[in-house]
Design a protein around this motif. Structure first.
Motif, PDB file in Angstrom:
ATOM      1  N   GLY A   1     -21.487 118.145 -20.998  1.00 60.16           N
ATOM      2  CA  GLY A   1     -20.169 117.520 -21.001  1.00 60.16           C
ATOM      3  C   GLY A   1     -19.761 116.942 -19.670  1.00 60.16           C
ATOM      4  N   LYS A   2     -20.657 116.999 -18.672  1.00 64.22           N
ATOM      5  CA  LYS A   2     -20.253 116.537 -17.342  1.00 64.22           C
ATOM      6  C   LYS A   2     -20.054 115.026 -17.293  1.00 64.22           C
ATOM      7  N   SER A   3     -20.924 114.304 -17.998  1.00 68.76           N
ATOM      8  CA  SER A   3     -20.756 112.842 -18.017  1.00 68.76           C
ATOM      9  C   SER A   3     -19.474 112.446 -18.736  1.00 68.76           C
ATOM     10  N   THR A   4     -19.172 113.137 -19.842  1.00 72.62           N
ATOM     11  CA  THR A   4     -17.941 112.864 -20.577  1.00 72.62           C
ATOM     12  C   THR A   4     -16.741 113.071 -19.662  1.00 72.62           C
ATOM     13  N   LEU A   5     -16.808 114.146 -18.895  1.00 71.24           N
ATOM     14  CA  LEU A   5     -15.683 114.481 -18.023  1.00 71.24           C
ATOM     15  C   LEU A   5     -15.429 113.376 -16.996  1.00 71.24           C
ATOM     16  N   ILE A   6     -16.495 112.914 -16.343  1.00 69.24           N
ATOM     17  CA  ILE A   6     -16.238 111.898 -15.306  1.00 69.24           C
ATOM     18  C   ILE A   6     -15.851 110.549 -15.909  1.00 69.24           C
ATOM     19  N   ARG A   7     -16.305 110.294 -17.113  1.00 69.20           N
ATOM     20  CA  ARG A   7     -15.855 109.062 -17.760  1.00 69.20           C
ATOM     21  C   ARG A   7     -14.356 109.114 -18.045  1.00 69.20           C
ATOM     22  N   LEU A   8     -13.888 110.285 -18.390  1.00 72.09           N
ATOM     23  CA  LEU A   8     -12.450 110.447 -18.610  1.00 72.09           C
ATOM     24  C   LEU A   8     -11.691 110.237 -17.302  1.00 72.09           C
ATOM     25  N   ILE A   9     -12.261 110.781 -16.223  1.00 72.97           N
ATOM     26  CA  ILE A   9     -11.601 110.608 -14.917  1.00 72.97           C
ATOM     27  C   ILE A   9     -11.544 109.117 -14.559  1.00 72.97           C
ATOM     28  N   ALA A  10     -12.653 108.419 -14.862  1.00 70.61           N
ATOM     29  CA  ALA A  10     -12.721 106.996 -14.496  1.00 70.61           C
ATOM     30  C   ALA A  10     -11.953 106.113 -15.479  1.00 70.61           C
ATOM     31  N   GLY A  11     -11.344 106.724 -16.482  1.00 67.25           N
ATOM     32  CA  GLY A  11     -10.573 105.923 -17.432  1.00 67.25           C
ATOM     33  C   GLY A  11     -11.451 105.069 -18.331  1.00 67.25           C
ATOM     34  N   LEU A  12     -12.723 105.455 -18.494  1.00 64.96           N
ATOM     35  CA  LEU A  12     -13.628 104.693 -19.353  1.00 64.96           C
ATOM     36  C   LEU A  12     -13.632 105.243 -20.770  1.00 64.96           C
ATOM     37  N   ASP A  13     -12.906 106.357 -20.944  1.00 65.13           N
ATOM     38  CA  ASP A  13     -12.891 107.000 -22.251  1.00 65.13           C
ATOM     39  C   ASP A  13     -11.537 107.698 -22.362  1.00 65.13           C
ATOM     40  N   THR A  14     -11.139 108.025 -23.571  1.00 67.46           N
ATOM     41  CA  THR A  14      -9.831 108.647 -23.782  1.00 67.46           C
ATOM     42  C   THR A  14     -10.024 110.048 -24.358  1.00 67.46           C
ATOM     43  N   PRO A  15      -9.356 111.067 -23.792  1.00 62.71           N
ATOM     44  CA  PRO A  15      -9.527 112.423 -24.316  1.00 62.71           C
ATOM     45  C   PRO A  15      -8.897 112.558 -25.704  1.00 62.71           C
TER      46      PRO A  15
END
Lengths: 315, 278, 501, 284
Positions: free
Chosen positions: B49-63
Motif C-alpha cells: 500500500g505504500k505506492s497508493t499512499l504516496i499517490r494520495l499525498i501527491a493528489g494523483l488519487d482520491t481516498p
C-alpha cells in the motif's frame, strides 16, 4: 454474466433508437421535392402543395419521425409516395433475395478463406505459403465489380455455362436458381474470402506459436493435423470476430454485385428509391441495413462471451 | 509557516479498489504526519500500500474515506484545477526512469515541462543549471531518453523534479529499476540535492537498508496498515515487530545495503556470478 | 509443401462437382419456346399506374398491349383505328364522332361501350389524373354518347394535336368499375394482361381469353429490365433473352454483327438530344452567343462518338418522321470555329464562364464532355456540374431555371410546342413563334405542316438551343423472332405482332 | 510493461526490412511519380475529346484512345493524381474526426468515453456506400461527397486505434509526471499522447488508404464518385464498362491501375506494421 448481457442489450436498444433518428434526419436533408418528382415536370404549384400535404412532408419533423418509427414497430414502413406501393412488402420481397446472396456469399467466403489462410500460415516460410498469401493480397485489392464482370465475361459470355444475370427464387425453380446464383455468390465469396483469409492466416499463425502446437509437432504430428486437432478452436475466435466486422462490407459488396448481375435485391431498390426521392422507401432500407449491422455486432459480442471463457473473466 | 504544524497530515485514510464483490482494501485507515524538512521513508514489500499512499499525498488519487492535507489545505477530493498550491510545491521521482520519460521528447523539453506552467522567464538557462546539478553535460539537452543509460535517465528525472523549485520531493523506489552499480550514485545525488535545495523528502522503498541510508524517520507498511512509525535508527535496532525484523534481516551487511543488494540477490549472485554483474 | 492425400482428394471432389454442377445447370436453362418471348429493356416501371406516375416505362409496357385507345400510332408514326373503327370530323374541325368496334370487353369481362369512352375522357380531365400530360385533354369541351357504339367528342377549338395525343397514354381506356388500384392491377381491352410484375426484374404479359380482335401469336411476352447494359448484352448472347429493344450501349453493336444469330433494327425516335441554353438570363440572352455555340460544336463528331454513328442531325426540334421536318435546317450552322469566335467577340463575351449543369445520365455525360471540349476551344470557361437525375436536375434546372446550359433528351412526340411556353426552362419568349404554333394546331392538315415548318425555321434562326442529334432506336433481335417494332415514335412498345418464324 | 519494452526491442532487435514494405513503397512511389509527371507532361490533354476514337495502342497513343477519343495513357497519368488526392483527403478526414474522438474517449470522463465509443459503433453501421449515396443525393455527386463518405466511414477505425493507444499512453508514468508538472489535459494530449501514437496511426493510414482508393472506384462505378471531366481511374472504368466486351483493354488499364495501387498501399501498410509493431515480431 447476466448483467453484461442486460447491459449490452440496453446499449443495442439505445443505439438503434439514435441510429433511426440519424437515418431519419440524414434523409430529410436531401434536396429535391418528392412531390415534384412524383408529379413530373409540368406540375402546377397547387397540385404540388396538395401532394406535399398528402405525403405529410409539410408537418413538423418530430411528428413525422414519431409516426414513422411508430409504424415500424407495427411492421408498417408506410406507403411509398412515389410508387404508391406498400414499402414493407416491397422491402421484404427484395430482402429475401439479398439474404440468399449474403448468406451463400459468406459461406463461400469461409470455404475459400479457411483453406487459403491456414495453408498460407502452415507454409509460412515456404514458397507455396508466399503464393497463398500473395493470392489473398491481390484478392483484397480487386474491387468486387471487376471480379463480377470478369466472371460474367468468362463463364456466361465466352463459355456460355451459366446465365449472365437475373434471379429466380429457389422455391420456384431450383435448377435455375443454382445457375443464376453461382456467379454472384462466387464473386462475393472471392472478394470477402480474400479479406477473410488474411485474418485466418494471422489467427492461425498466432495459434501455431502456442506451446501445445509446438509440443504436438515435436511429437511428430504433421503441422496440418496438429493444427486441426489442437488449434482450430482457438483460431476460430478471432475469425468469428472478423466475420462480424465484415457484415458491413458484405452488405455493400452484395449491393454492388446485385447491380452487376441485375439481381432484384435490396440494392437496386435502394438506388431507384434515391433517384425517385422515395423517402419512406430509402429510409426503410437504410434503417434496415444499419439495424442489421448493429444487431450482427451485438450477436457477435454475445457469441464471444459464450465461446471464450477468458473473455468472460476479463470482462 | 509553523514548524510544529505537519507539512502533510493524513487522517483515517482508506482506499478500496474494485466494485462490489471483490474489493481490495489497499489502505485500511492510515494516520500519519510528515513535517517540514524531514527525510521520511516508507518501507514495505510490494502490495503493502505504500505506492497508493504516496499517490494520495501527491493528489494523483482520491481516498475512499479520510483526509489528506498539505500545509493545512485539503488535498483529498479536491479537483485537479484547485490543486495549484500542491503542484507548485510537490514533485515526484518515479521508479522506472524509462517509462517516466516520454520517449518522443528531447531532454530539454522533458526538464522544462514543469517550467511552462509557472511561466519561467528563462527555461533554457534553468535547464542547463539543472543538468549541471544532476551531473549531466549540457549536450544532453538535445538528445532523447533512449540514448541514455538507466542511471542517467534517473538523473534527468530528478532534474525535472527539481526544476520548479519544489519544497517537497516524493521519490517512489527511484533506484530499484537501476543496475546495482549505479544505485549508490543516485542515492548520493539525492542525498546531496535534498541538502542543497533544503527539500522535504518522502522516500519509498521495499528495502529498509536504503531507507536507513537516506531517512531520519520511517514508516513500515504491511497489507494496507501502518504497523510502525519512528526514528530509522531506533526501528532498525529495536523494532519489536516481527515483520519489520524480517525486513531488516533480509539485509545482512551495510556495504551490501549501500550497494542496494538484498539477500535474494546475493543468493542469486552466488549461483551465477556473471549474470548478476551484467 | 506437403498436401496430405486426403486434402487433395477433397479438393478434387469439390472441383469436379463444381464443374459437373455448372455443366448440368447450363443444360436446363429456360429457353423461350415457340409461344413465349423475352424482350430486354432498360427503364423499369415504378408501378402500373400511369395516371399518377410519370415516366415512359409504364405506357411502354402497357399501352396497346394491355390498355387500348380509340386510335393508335402505327410504326410509321401514322394514326390508325383501334377501338374506334372509324371517325368523322365536323366541318369546323371541332367535333369528332367515333364509331366503336363491336363486342369489345375488358379482361375482367366488363363491356366497353360509348359510355366507357365518355367516362374515361372526363376522368382524365378530373383530379384523378395528376401527371402533367393530362393537360392535352384540356381542349375537350364535352363528350356526348350517341348510342352504344357511337360517341362524339366536342373540342373548344380546332386542334390537330388532340387526335394525335389520343394515341398516347391519355387516350387509354380503363374499366370504370376496376380503376381503384391501378398501381397494382391493370384491366384493359388489350390482348394481354399483366401476369406478374417483379419489381427490379421483369414484367410478364399473358394472353387473355375473349380478346375482341385478332389473337396475337405469342401466349406470353416477358419484359426483362436491365440497369446494366453489359448484363443486357450478355443476356442476349447467352440466350436468356430473345431481343433487346433499345440498345443502350451503341458501341457494343459490334457484338451482334453475326447476322446468322442476330438481326439489328435501326429505328427512328422522337428523342431530340438538346443542348439547351437559358434564353432568359446570362450570356445566352444574346442570340449571337447562342449562334456562336451552334457554330462551335461539331455535331457530326458527337454523333460518331456518342452514338456509334447512329444518331441523326436535325437542326431544329423536329424529327424526320414528322411531316414538317425541313432538311435544309440541318446545315444551318456548320462547324466553323472562326465564325463562332467572331460572333463571341461581337457579343463581347470572350472568356465568359458557362454554368453547364447536366443530369447524371451516361449518354448526357459523354455528350457534355465533348461540348465542354468544343466550347473551351473557342475560349469559354465551362464549369461542368453533374446533378442527380431526376430529383436535383428537375429542381435546379428544369423548375429553378438556375443554369446557363444543360443537355437532356426530349423524348416526347411533337414537342416543338414546348418552345411556345415562355415559362418552360429554355426561357424562350417569342410572340411570332407562339402564334405560328397556335395557328398550326387550329388549321387544316396542310396548314399545320407549313406553319410548323416556319416555326422550326424560326427556332433555328434564333438558335434557341443547339439540337445535337436525334437518337436512334437500335434493337437487336434473334432472326427467327419477327414483329418487334423498329421505331419508337409513340409511347408504347407494341408486342402484339411478335411471332416466331 | 509493454511501453517499457517497446523502444528497447526496436533498438536492440534490428529487424530486416520486410519485402512487402519494399514492394509497397516502390508501387506507391510509382503512383506518386505518375501523378507528379502529369503536372508537367502528358502526351495529350486528357479532357479534350476528338474523333480519333477507340484507337489501338500506337507510338502516338501508347495505350490507345477511349470512346470519346481521349488518350488513355494521359488519363491514367492524371488519374493517379485523383487517386492520391482522394486517398489523402478521405484518410485525412477520417483521421481528423477519428483521432480526437479516440483520444477524448480515452482521456475524458468515463461516461464521455463510453458515449463516444457507442457513437463510433453506430458510425460503423453506416457503410461508406450508403453514406455516399445519401451525400451524393444531398450535396450533388462530387469527389468531395465521396471523400466525405469514405472519411466518415473510415473514422471509427482511427478512433478505436487512437483510443487504445491513448489509454496505453495515459497510463504511463511520463503522463503522470506531466500532470504533476501542471500540464492541462489538452497539453498532455498534444505533447505526449499524439506523438506517441503517431507511428501506429501512420500504419493505419496506409492500410486505410488502400481501402479508400478501392471505395472510390466502387463509388465511381455506381455513379457516385468523381464526376466528369476530371479523369479518374474509377470513372474510366465506369465509362468503359458499357463497351467492355468490344473494347476490353479500356477496362483492363484502369482496373490494373486500381488493383496495383491498392495492392501497393496494402503492402506498404502491412510492411510498416510488420516493421514497427513488436507484437508482429514472430511473424517474420
Amino acid at each position: 454474466m447476466l448483467m453484461r448481457f442486460a447491459r449490452r442489450t440496453g446499449i443495442l436498444i439505445a443505439t438503434l433508437i439514435v441510429g433511426s433518428m440519424a437515418v431519419f434526419l440524414l434523409l430529410r436533408v436531401l434536396p429535391g421535392d418528392p412531390a415534384q418528382v412524383a408529379l413530373g415536370v409540368n406540375a402546377t404549384p397547387e397540385a404540388l402543395a396538395q401532394l406535399r400535404h398528402e405525403f405529410g412532408v409539410d408537418r413538423p419533423l418530430p411528428v413525422q419521425y414519431l409516426e414513422w418509427i411508430g409504424g415500424i414497430f407495427r411492421g408498417d414502413f408506410g406507403t411509398s409516395y412515389v410508387t404508391g406501393r406498400v414499402v414493407a412488402a416491397e422491402i421484404s420481397k427484395r430482402v429475401s433475395v439479398s439474404v440468399w446472396l449474403v448468406v451463400l456469399g459468406q459461406l463461400a467466403a469461409i470455404v475459400i478463406a479457411i483453406p487459403l489462410g491456414v495453408l498460407a500460415a502452415l507454409r509460412q516460410r515456404k514458397a507455396s505459403g508466399t503464393v497463398f498469401a500473395g493470392i489473398s493480397q491481390i484478392g483484397v485489392a480487386v474491387p468486387s465489380f471487376i471480379t463480377g464482370l470478369l466472371l460474367i465475361n468468362i463463364f456466361a459470355v465466352r463459355l456460355g455455362l451459366v446465365p449472365s444475370g437475373g434471379w429466380t427464387a429457389p422455391t420456384e425453380d431450383f435448377g435455375l436458381f443454382v445457375e443464376q446464383a453461382i456467379l454472384p455468390v462466387l464473386t462475393i465469396g472471392l472478394v470477402q474470402g480474400a479479406l477473410l483469409s488474411r485474418y485466418v492466416r494471422s489467427a492461425a499463425l498466432d495459434v501455431l506459436r502456442e506451446d501445445y502446437i509446438r509440443t504436438a509437432r515435436s511429437k511428430g504430428l504433421m503441422p496440418l493435423r496438429a493444427f486441426l486437432r489442437h488449434g482450430s478452436r482457438n483460431a476460430a475466435v478471432p475469425v468469428i470476430t472478423v466475420i462480424g466486422l465484415q457484415v458491413a462490407t458484405l452488405i455493400v459488396d452484395t449491393i454492388v454485385v446485385e447491380r452487376v448481375f441485375v439481381i432484384p435485391g435490396l440494392g437496386s431498390l435502394l438506388f431507384d428509391g434515391v433517384a425517385n426521392r422515395d423517402l419512406l422507401l430509402v429510409q426503410g432500407i437504410v434503417l434496415l441495413i444499419v439495424a442489421t449491422i448493429l444487431v450482427m455486432n451485438y450477436i457477435i459480442d454475445l457469441l464471444y462471451l459464450a465461446i471464450d471463457p477468458r473473455m468472460r473473466r476479463s470482462a | 509557516m509553523n514548524a510544529d504544524e505537519p507539512m502533510i497530515a493524513i487522517r483515517g485514510v482508506t482506499r478500496d479498489y474494485g466494485r462490489t464483490g471483490r474489493v481490495v482494501h489497499a489502505l485500511k485507515g492510515i494516520d500519519l504526519d510528515i513535517y517540514h524538512g524531514e527525510r521520511f521513508g516508507i518501507v514495505g514489500e510490494s502490495g503493502s500500500g505504500k505506492s497508493t499512499l504516496i499517490r494520495l499525498i501527491a493528489g494523483l488519487d482520491t481516498p475512499t474515506s479520510g483526509v489528506v492535507k498539505f500545509e493545512g489545505k485539503r488535498v483529498s477530493g479536491v479537483p485537479e484545477r484547485k490543486l495549484d498550491f500542491l503542484r507548485s510545491q510537490l514533485q515526484y521521482v518515479f521508479q522506472d526512469p524509462m517509462s517516466s520519460l516520454d520517449p518522443r521528447m528531447r531532454i530539454r523539453s522533458i526538464i522544462a515541462e514543469p517550467l511552462i506552467a509557472e511561466h519561467h522567464p528563462d527555461p533554457e538557462s534553468r535547464v542547463m543549471e539543472l543538468l549541471q546539478a544532476v551531473g549531466l553535460p549540457a549536450s544532453a539537452a538535445d538528445r532523447f531518453p533512449h540514448q541514455f543509460s538507466g542511471g542517467q535517465r534517473q538523473r534527468i528525472s530528478i532534474a525535472r523534479a527539481l526544476a520548479p523549485n519544489p519544497s517537497l520531493l516524493i521519490a517512489d523506489e527511484p533506484v530499484s529499476a537501476l543496475d546495482v552499480s549505479v544505485r549508490a550514485q543516485i542515492l548520493n545525488l539525492l542525498n546531496e540535492l535534498v541538502d542543497a535545495f533544503a527539500l522535504t523528502l518522502v522516500f519509498v522503498s521495499h528495502d529498509l537498508s536504503v531507507v536507513r541510508y537516506l531517512c531520519e524517520r520511517v514508516a513500515v507498511m504491511y497489507r494496507g496498515d501502518l504497523i510502525e512509525v519512528g526514528e530509522t535508527d531506533h526501528i532498525y535496532s529495536d523494532s519489536a515487530q516481527p515483520y519489520t525484523r524480517s525486513l531488516i534481516e533480509a539485509v545482512p551487511r551495510l556495504d551490501n545495503a549501500l550497494a542496494g543488494v538484498t539477500a535474494r540477490e546475493l543468493a542469486a549472485r552466488m549461483e551465477a556470478p556473471q549474470q548478476a554483474s551484467a | 509443401m506437403r498436401i496430405t492425400p486426403r486434402i487433395t482428394a477433397a479438393l478434387a471432389i469439390v472441383v469436379v462437382s463444381a464443374v459437373a454442377l455448372t455443366g448440368c445447370a447450363s443444360g436446363s436453362a429456360a429457353k423461350s419456346t415457340a409461344t413465349t418471348a423475352t424482350i430486354g429493356l432498360t427503364a423499369e416501371p415504378a408501378n402500373l399506374d400511369f395516371t399518377t406516375t410519370d415516366g415512359a416505362a409504364i405506357p411502354q409496357a402497357l399501352l396497346d398491349n394491355v390498355y387500348e385507345g380509340l386510335v393508335t400510332l402505327n410504326n410509321d408514326g401514322e394514326i390508325e383505328p383501334l377501338l374506334a373503327t372509324s371517325w368523322e370530323v365536323s366541318s369546323d374541325n371541332k367535333d369528332y364522332t367515333f364509331t366503336l368496334a363491336d363486342g369489345v370487353t375488358f379482361s375482367n369481362g366488363d363491356k366497353f361501350t360509348a359510355e366507357t369512352v365518355k367516362w374515361n375522357i372526363e376522368n382524365v380531365k378530373s383530379d384523378k389524373w395528376t401527371i402533367s400530360l393530362k393537360s392535352y385533354m384540356d381542349v375537350v369541351d364535352s363528350v356526348e354518347v350517341v348510342d352504344d357504339t357511337h360517341v362524339t367528342v366536342k373540342l373548344s377549338k380546332p386542334s390537330n394535336d388532340w387526335l394525335f395525343r389520343m394515341t398516347t397514354r391519355i387516350g387509354a381506356m380503363f374499366d370504370p368499375d376496376a380503376s381503384t388500384d391501378l398501381a397494382n392491377t391493370a384491366v384493359g381491352t388489350g390482348p394481354y394482361t399483366v401476369a406478374e410484375f417483379n419489381s427490379g426484374d421483369s414484367l410478364v404479359l399473358e394472353q387473355r381469353d375473349g380478346y375482341w380482335g385478332t389473337k396475337p401469336a405469342l401466349e406470353k411476352v416477358t419484359f426483362k429490365y436491365f440497369s446494366d447494359p453489359n448484363a443486357e448484352n450478355s443476356a442476349l448472347q447467352s440466350g436468356s433473352i430473345d431481343a433487346i429493344s433499345g440498345l443502350s450501349s451503341l458501341d457494343s453493336m459490334s457484338l451482334f454483327s453475326d447476322t446468322s444469330k442476330y438481326t439489328i433494327q435501326d429505328g427512328s425516335t422522337n428523342a431530340e438530344v438538346v443542348l439547351s441554353m437559358n434564353n432568359a438570363s446570362g450570356i445566352f440572352k444574346d442570340v449571337r452567343v447562342r449562334q456562336a455555340v451552334n457554330y462551335a460544336i461539331d455535331r457530326q463528331a458527337i454523333i460518331t462518338n456518342s452514338t456509334a454513328d447512329t444518331g441523326k442531325l436535325i437542326g431544329s426540334m423536329v424529327p424526320p418522321t414528322d411531316p414538317w421536318f425541313d432538311s435544309s435546317l440541318v446545315d444551318a450552322y456548320p462547324y466553323d470555329v472562326d465564325k463562332a469566335k467572331e460572333l463571341i467577340s461581337e457579343a463581347g463575351v470572350e472568356g465568359a464562364t458557362i454554368r453547364f449543369r447536366i443530369p447524371n445520365l451516361a449518354n448526357v455525360s459523354a455528350a457534355a464532355q465533348q461540348v465542354q471540349s468544343y466550347l473551351t476551344a473557342v475560349g469559354f470557361k465551362v464549369e461542368l456540374d453533374t446533378l442527380e437525375f431526376p430529383a436535383q436536375w428537375l429542381d435546379k434546372v428544369f423548375t429553378g431555371h438556375d443554369y446557363d446550359m444543360s443537355i437532356i433528351n426530349h423524348v416526347e412526340a411533337r414537342d416543338i410546342a414546348t418552345y411556345a411556353d415562355p415559362t418552360y426552362y429554355w426561357g424562350y419568349d417569342n410572340a411570332e413563334f407562339q402564334s405560328l404554333v397556335a395557328k398550326a394546331d387550329a388549321g387544316t392538315a396542310d396548314e399545320q405542316v407549313s406553319y410548323l415548318k416556319d416555326a422550326a425555321a424560326l427556332l433555328s434562326k434564333d438558335a434557341v438551343s443547339d439540337w445535337l442529334y436525334l437518337e436512334s432506336y437500335v434493337s437487336v433481335v434473334k432472326p427467327s423472332l419477327t414483329g418487334l417494332p423498329a421505331n419508337q415514335l409513340g409511347e408504347s412498345l407494341n408486342v402484339t405482332d411478335l411471332a416466331w418464324s | 510493461m509493454t511501453v517499457l519494452m517497446k523502444p528497447r526491442m526496436s533498438t536492440r532487435h534490428r529487424r530486416s526490412i520486410p519485402a512487402s514494405l519494399i514492394a509497397g513503397a516502390v508501387i506507391v512511389g510509382l503512383v506518386i511519380i505518375a501523378a507528379l509527371v502529369s503536372f508537367i507532361w502528358t502526351p495529350f490533354d486528357p479532357t479534350i475529346t476528338t474523333t480519333d476514337r477507340l484507337l489501338s495502342p500506337s507510338g502516338e497513343h501508347f495505350l490507345g484512345t477511349d470512346a470519346l477519343g481521349r488518350d488513355v495513357f494521359s488519363q491514367l497519368l492524371v488519374g493517379a493524381r485523383t487517386t492520391l488526392y482522394v486517398g489523402i483527403i478521405s484518410v485525412g478526414f477520417a483521421a481528423i474526426i477519428g483521432v480526437p474522438l479516440g483520444i477524448l474517449s480515452a482521456a475524458g470522463p468515463r461516461w464521455l468515453g463510453e458515449l463516444i465509443m457507442r457513437f463510433i459503433d453506430l458510425l460503423l453501421a453506416f457503410p461508406a456506400l450508403l453514406l455516399a449515396i445519401i451525400f451524393g443525393a444531398a450535396f450533388g455527386t462530387s469527389t468531395f461527397s465521396a471523400m466525405m463518405a469514405i472519411g466518415i466511414a473510415t473514422a471509427p477505425a482511427f478512433a478505436r486505434l487512437a483510443r487504445s493507444g491513448a489509454l496505453q499512453v495515459l497510463s504511463t508514468e511520463y503522463v503522470l509526471a506531466a500532470r504533476i508538472a501542471r500540464r492541462g489535459e489538452l497539453d498532455i494530449a498534444v505533447r505526449h499522447v499524439l506523438p506517441n501514437i503517431l507511428g501506429m496511426l501512420i500504419v493505419q493510414a496506409s492500410v486505410c488508404y488502400g481501402v479508400a482508393v478501392l471505395a472510390e472506384s466502387g463509388l465511381s462505378f455506381l455513379g457516385f464518385g468523381t464526376p466528369p471531366p476530371t479523369p479518374t481511374w474509377g470513372r474510366m472504368l465506369q465509362e468503359a464498362q458499357a463497351i467492355m466486351f468490344t473494347n476490353p483493354m479500356l477496362v483492363v488499364w484502369p482496373a490494373v491501375c486500381i488493383v496495383v495501387a491498392v495492392l501497393g498501399f496494402n503492402l506498404l501498410g502491412d510492411g510498416l506494421r510488420d516493421r514497427f509493431d513488436p507484437k508482429m515480431e514472430d511473424n517474420r
